[in-house]
Design a protein around this motif. Structure first.
Motif, PDB file in Angstrom:
ATOM      1  N   GLY A 252      29.710  72.547  43.895  1.00  0.00           N
ATOM      2  CA  GLY A 252      30.607  71.747  44.716  1.00  0.00           C
ATOM      3  C   GLY A 252      31.109  70.535  43.941  1.00  0.00           C
ATOM      4  N   THR A 253      30.935  69.352  44.526  1.00  0.00           N
ATOM      5  CA  THR A 253      31.323  68.110  43.856  1.00  0.00           C
ATOM      6  C   THR A 253      30.164  67.497  43.081  1.00  0.00           C
ATOM      7  N   ALA A 254      28.989  68.139  43.124  1.00  0.00           N
ATOM      8  CA  ALA A 254      27.819  67.609  42.409  1.00  0.00           C
ATOM      9  C   ALA A 254      27.942  67.905  40.924  1.00  0.00           C
ATOM     10  N   LEU A 255      27.750  66.879  40.114  1.00  0.00           N
ATOM     11  CA  LEU A 255      27.885  67.000  38.673  1.00  0.00           C
ATOM     12  C   LEU A 255      26.614  67.530  38.031  1.00  0.00           C
ATOM     13  N   GLY A 256      26.762  68.091  36.841  1.00  0.00           N
ATOM     14  CA  GLY A 256      25.604  68.365  35.996  1.00  0.00           C
ATOM     15  C   GLY A 256      25.351  67.139  35.125  1.00  0.00           C
ATOM     16  N   GLY A 257      24.356  67.238  34.266  1.00  0.00           N
ATOM     17  CA  GLY A 257      24.142  66.172  33.296  1.00  0.00           C
ATOM     18  C   GLY A 257      23.103  65.140  33.657  1.00  0.00           C
TER      19      GLY A 257
ATOM     20  N   GLN B 119      20.733  71.003  45.721  1.00  0.00           N
ATOM     21  CA  GLN B 119      20.399  69.659  46.188  1.00  0.00           C
ATOM     22  C   GLN B 119      21.053  68.631  45.264  1.00  0.00           C
ATOM     23  N   SER B 120      21.303  67.431  45.789  1.00  0.00           N
ATOM     24  CA  SER B 120      21.977  66.421  44.978  1.00  0.00           C
ATOM     25  C   SER B 120      21.300  65.063  45.098  1.00  0.00           C
ATOM     26  N   VAL B 121      21.529  64.252  44.071  1.00  0.00           N
ATOM     27  CA  VAL B 121      20.991  62.892  43.995  1.00  0.00           C
ATOM     28  C   VAL B 121      22.166  61.939  43.805  1.00  0.00           C
TER      29      VAL B 121
ATOM     30  N   GLN C  85      23.262  51.901  36.637  1.00  0.00           N
ATOM     31  CA  GLN C  85      23.233  51.270  37.958  1.00  0.00           C
ATOM     32  C   GLN C  85      24.527  50.527  38.275  1.00  0.00           C
ATOM     33  N   SER C  86      25.276  50.143  37.234  1.00  0.00           N
ATOM     34  CA  SER C  86      26.510  49.394  37.448  1.00  0.00           C
ATOM     35  C   SER C  86      27.715  50.294  37.698  1.00  0.00           C
ATOM     36  N   VAL C  87      27.551  51.606  37.564  1.00  0.00           N
ATOM     37  CA  VAL C  87      28.658  52.544  37.750  1.00  0.00           C
ATOM     38  C   VAL C  87      29.030  52.639  39.236  1.00  0.00           C
ATOM     39  N   ARG C  88      30.318  52.471  39.552  1.00  0.00           N
ATOM     40  CA  ARG C  88      30.809  52.616  40.921  1.00  0.00           C
ATOM     41  C   ARG C  88      32.146  53.338  40.900  1.00  0.00           C
ATOM     42  N   PRO C  89      32.407  54.248  41.832  1.00  0.00           N
ATOM     43  CA  PRO C  89      31.461  54.724  42.849  1.00  0.00           C
ATOM     44  C   PRO C  89      30.356  55.565  42.223  1.00  0.00           C
ATOM     45  N   LEU C  90      29.226  55.659  42.914  1.00  0.00           N
ATOM     46  CA  LEU C  90      28.093  56.413  42.394  1.00  0.00           C
ATOM     47  C   LEU C  90      28.367  57.910  42.479  1.00  0.00           C
ATOM     48  N   PRO C  91      28.309  58.622  41.348  1.00  0.00           N
ATOM     49  CA  PRO C  91      28.519  60.073  41.388  1.00  0.00           C
ATOM     50  C   PRO C  91      27.333  60.776  42.039  1.00  0.00           C
ATOM     51  N   SER C  92      27.563  62.012  42.440  1.00  0.00           N
ATOM     52  CA  SER C  92      26.506  62.865  42.977  1.00  0.00           C
ATOM     53  C   SER C  92      26.118  63.885  41.908  1.00  0.00           C
ATOM     54  N   TYR C  93      24.827  63.961  41.600  1.00  0.00           N
ATOM     55  CA  TYR C  93      24.331  64.863  40.566  1.00  0.00           C
ATOM     56  C   TYR C  93      23.493  65.976  41.199  1.00  0.00           C
TER      57      TYR C  93
ATOM     58  N   THR D 280      33.996  60.658  54.301  1.00  0.00           N
ATOM     59  CA  THR D 280      33.243  61.846  53.909  1.00  0.00           C
ATOM     60  C   THR D 280      33.048  61.923  52.410  1.00  0.00           C
ATOM     61  N   SER D 281      33.824  61.156  51.625  1.00  0.00           N
ATOM     62  CA  SER D 281      33.663  61.181  50.179  1.00  0.00           C
ATOM     63  C   SER D 281      32.626  60.185  49.703  1.00  0.00           C
ATOM     64  N   LEU D 282      32.142  59.302  50.597  1.00  0.00           N
ATOM     65  CA  LEU D 282      31.142  58.327  50.213  1.00  0.00           C
ATOM     66  C   LEU D 282      29.795  58.995  50.016  1.00  0.00           C
ATOM     67  N   PRO D 283      28.921  58.406  49.139  1.00  0.00           N
ATOM     68  CA  PRO D 283      27.590  58.966  48.957  1.00  0.00           C
ATOM     69  C   PRO D 283      26.811  58.962  50.268  1.00  0.00           C
ATOM     70  N   VAL D 284      26.082  60.009  50.520  1.00  0.00           N
ATOM     71  CA  VAL D 284      25.282  60.112  51.733  1.00  0.00           C
ATOM     72  C   VAL D 284      24.041  59.228  51.597  1.00  0.00           C
TER      73      VAL D 284
END
Length: 261
Positions: A96-101, A51-53, A216-224, A20-24
């Protein structure tokens, strides 16, 4: 025996938590991202928030030679009943867990993805890969998304392709990742972007994503988190008429005042 049951229960609980913590990885859809219909009357406006990306590079990745993965963007839609000037804007949002920025970028297209009862479009469908191979070269594309030109995609049933006809785009800041400055930047990286388009009646899709090519090289991918707004604004001619009317009103008031004096 009881210890084994508890151990297995914990193992599956941890596995579920990890999943459930993985990106959708959703296919293209508009759930919660439909701005609705506009009659084309100045002042009409709708906002979609919460909404998140996944990742901060989805939009800018679609500007390079191997295209981009639509899973790294979010698709929005709206309908216009009549010709109008429409302002589209997006900015970052924390929830929630979605970041700003996020430094958002968006592209506007006429046309929609497949809607229910059809299956959802996605980059890995057999028909989508066939389109990518035919246009971009066999095995040379990362996905179907193209930021500043027309593109097509389809679903697992290989229904006739959804065609997105490019209208325009805009993005936050100014980006050059080695191929020259990408056109459409607003010149100020402040986590928001807006642009006005003159549109005819019809259905429209907006694809929104990040503009940090190097991330693009950042892992795990954050949710914004992102929030978007679509508004019908007065046409320039209306502004001109309003200013002219105010000028005449001011001159008339001045003449009356001078007579009194």
């Amino acid at each position: 025996m009881k210890k084994i049951v508890i151990k297995n229960t914990l193992k599956y609980a941890l596995l579920l938590a990890g999943m459930t913590s993985l990106p959708v990885m959703a296919h293209i859809g508009y759930g919660g991202r439909d701005f609705g219909s506009f009659a084309g009357i100045a002042g009409e406006s709708q906002t979609r928030s919460g909404q998140s990306v996944t990742g901060n590079f989805g939009w800018i990745d679609g500007t390079d030679a191997d295209w981009g993965d639509s899973h790294r963007l979010r698709a929005y839609r709206f309908h216009l009943d009549n010709d109008a000037d429409v302002k589209i804007s997006f900015h970052d949002q924390v929830f929630g867990t979605a970041l700003g920025g996020i430094n958002p970028g968006f592209s506007l297209y006429s046309g929609l993805a497949h809607l229910a009862p059809f299956k959802a479009d996605h980059d890995g469908a057999t028909g989508s890969i066939a389109i990518r191979d035919a246009v971009g070269g066999v095995g040379l594309t990362e996905g179907s998304f193209r930021t500043q030109t027309n593109w097509s995609i389809t679903n697992d049933d290989n229904d006739p392709a959804s065609v997105f006809t490019y209208i325009g785009s805009a993005y936050d800041g100014s980006v050059d990742y080695g191929t020259g400055v990408i056109p459409g930047g607003d010149g100020l990286a402040d986590h928001q972007v807006a642009k006005v388009f003159h549109l005819t009646a019809g259905d429209y899709s907006i694809f929104v994503g990040g503009t940090d090519y190097a991330s693009q090289s950042v892992r795990p991918l954050p949710s914004y988190g992102v929030e978007g707004m679509v508004s019908v604004v007065p046409e320039p001619e209306t502004y001109a008429m309003l200013l002219a009317g105010l000028g005449l009103l001011g001159a008339s008031t001045m003449r009356r005042r001078n007579r009194v004096l």
